[in-house]
Design a protein around this motif. Structure first.
Motif, short mmCIF file in Angstrom:
data_model
loop_
_atom_site.label_atom_id
_atom_site.label_comp_id
_atom_site.label_asym_id
_atom_site.label_seq_id
_atom_site.Cartn_x
_atom_site.Cartn_y
_atom_site.Cartn_z
N UNK A 28 1.52 -1.36 -0.24
CA UNK A 28 0.00 -0.11 0.26
C UNK A 28 1.08 1.07 0.13
N UNK A 29 0.28 2.28 -0.10
CA UNK A 29 1.52 3.63 -0.34
C UNK A 29 0.42 4.91 0.47
N UNK A 30 1.07 5.70 0.32
CA UNK A 30 0.36 6.89 0.47
C UNK A 30 1.06 8.76 0.38
N UNK A 31 0.43 8.93 -0.61
CA UNK A 31 1.43 9.88 -0.99
C UNK A 31 1.22 11.33 0.15
N UNK A 32 2.06 12.07 0.34
CA UNK A 32 2.16 13.15 1.22
C UNK A 32 2.53 14.33 -0.14
N UNK A 33 1.71 15.81 0.02
CA UNK A 33 1.36 16.79 -0.18
C UNK A 33 2.00 17.82 0.71
N UNK A 34 2.84 18.67 1.01
CA UNK A 34 3.12 20.12 1.77
C UNK A 34 2.33 19.84 2.91
#
Ligand code: ATP
Length: 239
Positions: free
Chosen positions: A208-214
């Motif tokens: 699984x993945x999580x995208x992190x932004x700011x």
């Protein structure tokens, strides 16, 4: 395949002075999973890792490991409980030999036979380290030091291994090798949280993945689905 929740991060907020680097982040890692946290430079991934391992204080939220809050716990305590970290920039002891570095990884253990057999396992996973066992760590290449950092963390027999950008600054061949090794270590049963800027490579080996932004999680899902998601591809896989 997903087992019980081993690591749970809830509403995590971390600031540097007045600057909020992590603004309320939630994610979890279950037993047996390889979870990746991806996102561009400055998104807050390293800050999140440092908060989990107690290197940075947190402003709000909680981090639970094995169902208990680990807020404020130091790295030593966490390693003893099975939460080991391979830091960004590796942090190997450059003036110690490869073997000494690996022994340092096992400093919390007293089972001599287990330590010896785990060292053999590490050497089987990383033959390069065996060849250079008596050499000073500082004389090895960046990729070899990354392998040593991983080997050292494995010597603590972790339940969960946290890795911060293991592919950073390595040659393409070494990057291939590192991702192969991360996949192998996961296949041996170690639960992994992998922080990476190299989103496509990380998603290829992750569950699984999580995208992190700011400072926020903006997307999450099954790694395979994320790899084929046009939004993810456009934003993070250079398409
Ligand atoms: P990278 O891939 O560069 O490590 P990242 O996603 O891990 O990126 P962080 O290093 O966590 O991002 O940085 C998140 C934000 O916090 C950035 O805006 C960064 O400039 C800021 N930051 C990081 N370290 C510090 C610090 N010691 N003091 C002040 N601000 C910092």
């Amino acid at each position: 395949s997903a087992g019980e929740v081993l690591l749970k991060v809830s509403n995590l907020k971390v600031a540097y002075g007045g600057i909020q680097a992590v603004k309320g982040v939630d994610f979890e890692v279950r037993e047996g999973e390889l979870v990746t946290l991806i996102g561009s430079n400055g998104a807050g991934k390293t800050t999140t890792m440092k908060a989990i391992t107690g290197l940075l204080g947190i402003n709000d939220g909680d981090i639970q490991y094995l169902g208990k809050s680990i807020r404020g716990k130091g790295a030593w305590d966490l390693v003893k409980q099975g939460l080991a970290m391979v830091p960004e920039g590796r942090g190997v002891f450059t003036r110690m030999t490869i073997v000494e570095n690996l022994q340092m990884g096992a400093h919390i253990r007293t089972d001599k036979d287990g330590i010896a057999s785990d060292m053999e396992k590490v050497f089987a996973t990383f033959p390069r380290l065996k060849e250079r066992a008596m050499q000073l760590a500082g004389t090895m290449s960046g990729g070899e030091q990354q392998m040593l950092a991983m080997g050292r963390a494995l010597m603590s027999r972790p339940k969960v291994l946290l890795m911060d950008e293991p592919s950073m600054g390595l040659s393409p061949i070494m990057v291939d090798k590192i991702f192969e090794v991360v996949r192998d270590v996961h296949a041996q049963g170690v639960t992994i949280l992998l922080v990476e800027q190299n989103a496509s490579r990380a998603l290829e080996i992750a569950d699984r993945g999580y995208v992190m932004e700011s400072g926020l999680i903006t997307m999450s899902g099954e790694a395979k689905q994320m790899l084929s998601d046009p939004k993810v591809r456009a934003a993070y896989l250079g398409e």
